[in-house]
Scaffold this motif. Sequence first.
Motif, mmCIF file in Angstrom:
data_model
loop_
_atom_site.group_PDB
_atom_site.id
_atom_site.type_symbol
_atom_site.label_atom_id
_atom_site.label_comp_id
_atom_site.label_asym_id
_atom_site.label_seq_id
_atom_site.Cartn_x
_atom_site.Cartn_y
_atom_site.Cartn_z
ATOM 1 N N THR A 5 72.703 34.198 139.067
ATOM 2 C CA THR A 5 72.565 34.477 137.640
ATOM 3 C C THR A 5 73.701 33.847 136.859
ATOM 4 O O THR A 5 73.495 33.275 135.782
ATOM 5 N N THR A 6 74.916 33.935 137.425
ATOM 6 C CA THR A 6 76.078 33.343 136.767
ATOM 7 C C THR A 6 75.928 31.830 136.648
ATOM 8 O O THR A 6 76.240 31.241 135.621
ATOM 9 N N TYR A 8 73.098 30.160 136.575
ATOM 10 C CA TYR A 8 72.074 29.896 135.570
ATOM 11 C C TYR A 8 72.674 30.005 134.175
ATOM 12 O O TYR A 8 72.376 29.197 133.291
ATOM 13 N N ASP A 9 73.511 31.007 133.985
ATOM 14 C CA ASP A 9 74.155 31.213 132.688
ATOM 15 C C ASP A 9 75.084 30.045 132.343
ATOM 16 O O ASP A 9 75.199 29.659 131.172
ATOM 17 N N GLU A 10 75.746 29.498 133.365
ATOM 18 C CA GLU A 10 76.639 28.366 133.132
ATOM 19 C C GLU A 10 75.868 27.167 132.589
ATOM 20 O O GLU A 10 76.335 26.470 131.689
ATOM 21 N N MET A 12 73.055 27.291 130.911
ATOM 22 C CA MET A 12 72.628 27.621 129.556
ATOM 23 C C MET A 12 73.796 27.538 128.579
ATOM 24 O O MET A 12 73.645 27.071 127.440
ATOM 25 N N ASN A 13 74.971 27.970 129.019
ATOM 26 C CA ASN A 13 76.152 27.920 128.152
ATOM 27 C C ASN A 13 76.540 26.479 127.837
ATOM 28 O O ASN A 13 76.943 26.171 126.709
ATOM 29 N N ARG A 16 74.138 25.277 125.315
ATOM 30 C CA ARG A 16 74.407 25.917 124.018
ATOM 31 C C ARG A 16 75.585 25.240 123.322
ATOM 32 O O ARG A 16 75.545 24.984 122.112
ATOM 33 N N ASN A 142 64.344 30.904 129.726
ATOM 34 C CA ASN A 142 64.218 32.231 130.329
ATOM 35 C C ASN A 142 63.017 32.290 131.269
ATOM 36 O O ASN A 142 63.096 32.877 132.363
ATOM 37 N N LYS A 145 63.889 30.352 134.450
ATOM 38 C CA LYS A 145 64.783 31.074 135.370
ATOM 39 C C LYS A 145 63.998 32.015 136.276
ATOM 40 O O LYS A 145 64.313 32.191 137.448
#
Length: 206
Positions: A5-6, A8-10, A12-13, A16, A142, A145
């Motif tokens: 999850t982390t 995946y967030d990286e 996306m960040n 962004r 989303n 993912k």
Amino acid sequence: ARESTTKYDEVMNTQRETFYAMRDTLLEPDTDLRHKLIADTQDVVMAELAEALPKDGKHSAAEVSNALAEISKKLHLKLQWSETRAPKKGELADAVMDQVRNGLEVALRSFDASKLKVDELYRQSLLGLCDDLWGQHIEEMNRMKDSVQWVSVAEQDPEVVYKMRAFEAFDGLLDEIQRRSVVENVPQIVVGAPVLATERKLSMAA
């Protein structure tokens, strides 16, 4: 799962940060939006021309003229190949790029002579478009993912697949922003220019 999850967030960040850096550039008063408009239009026209013409690189004068006519109809720009022969390598691109630039510069001069601030109108249109498509992109990411978890069944690494698809999706987002910014704004600018010119002549004659 938390580590995935982390990661995946990286991804996306990173997207962004890249997106908002681009968006912030549009807000800067020193940003040359007219140069961007012309350059983006040239890119979109050349991409559509490449899509319309045969992929073998052998284009007849008639094929080129028909393709340019369709793009002209969509953007209200006067794009044409006036020769009876097929264009030589690089010749068509040079001609089309010049026609796009000249057509938009003429239209923009009509706005300059009026009280309409075309740069600000274009800026607001771009910002609204960016925000709209960015929201759609987040929803797509989303869904992506969730869907990539199933690739492990096919013995693929979900993180690798996610990064690859995320890159493709973000690249597609930037292309769509460029394409729609041209398709939605250029016709209004080109069609609006002679209207403004006519109104100016009438006001001067009154």
